[in-house]
Design an enzyme around this catalytic site. Structure first.
Site, PDB file in Angstrom:
ATOM      1  NE  ARG A  59      10.050  33.500  11.886  1.00  0.00           N
ATOM      2  CZ  ARG A  59      10.807  32.551  12.448  1.00  0.00           C
ATOM      3  NH1 ARG A  59      12.034  32.814  12.811  1.00  0.00           N
ATOM      4  NH2 ARG A  59      10.334  31.336  12.630  1.00  0.00           N
ATOM      5  CD  GLU A  96       9.288  18.791  15.372  1.00  0.00           C
ATOM      6  OE1 GLU A  96      10.144  19.481  14.803  1.00  0.00           O
ATOM      7  OE2 GLU A  96       8.370  19.289  16.041  1.00  0.00           O
TER       8      GLU A  96
END
Length: 171
Positions: A59, A96
């Site tokens: 994006r 993460e």
């Protein structure tokens, strides 16, 4: 800018359960919203010397190319592995839940170029930090990092504290 915020669609549990995804598609479909968003990001750099705009897959490409066009510069993509056809520099970074790798053409940035980094979203800052390191490894000078959206509660600014940051919409 409240009307721009209303053009961002919340999609619960995407891409995984517990994540509230900020979908920019409605904003991109809205001519005024898109035009105003790009104009605001462009105004952030109007007094800065920018040689090239860099955007992260995927994006970020949409926003970075339109910003580059708006301010009269070229655009350089940073992509996932295996997507660029020429000689590449790469950077692996921690997420993460694992690691990811990004690549840029080695000739995409010339030593000393003034670079604006653009992406759709600042969350934890890991992706943009890796992008900045890639650009700097090629000799580029990061003038600033611009985002359409910032999720402030994820503290992405902390990892990017050495850069000048701009976020249009903040949550």
């Amino acid at each position: 800018m409240e009307y721009l915020k209303k053009l961002i669609r919340d999609v619960p549990d995407f891409p995984k359960v517990g994540v509230l995804f900020k979908d920019i598609t409605p904003l991109l479909q809205d001519a005024k919203g898109l035009k105003d968003s790009i104009a605001c990001i462009a105004s952030y750099v109007e007094n800065k010397k920018i040689d090239i705009v860099v955007g992260a897959e995927a994006r970020g490409f949409i926003l970075a190319t339109t910003v580059a066009f708006s301010i009269g510069t070229g655009f350089v993509p940073i992509r996932k592995p295996g997507k660029l056809p020429y000689e590449k520099a790469s950077m692996t970074y921690n997420l993460e839940y694992g690691t990811d790798t990004l690549e840029i053409h080695k000739d995409g940035i010339k030593k000393g170029q003034q670079v604006l980094m653009v992406d759709d979203l600042l969350a934890t800052g890991g992706t943009m930090n890796a992008c900045c390191k890639l650009v700097e490894s090629l000799g580029g000078n990061i003038v600033g990092c611009a985002f359409l959206i910032e999720l402030g509660f994820l503290n992405g600014r902390d990892i990017l504290s050495k850069y000048d940051l701009f976020s249009l919409i903040k949550y």
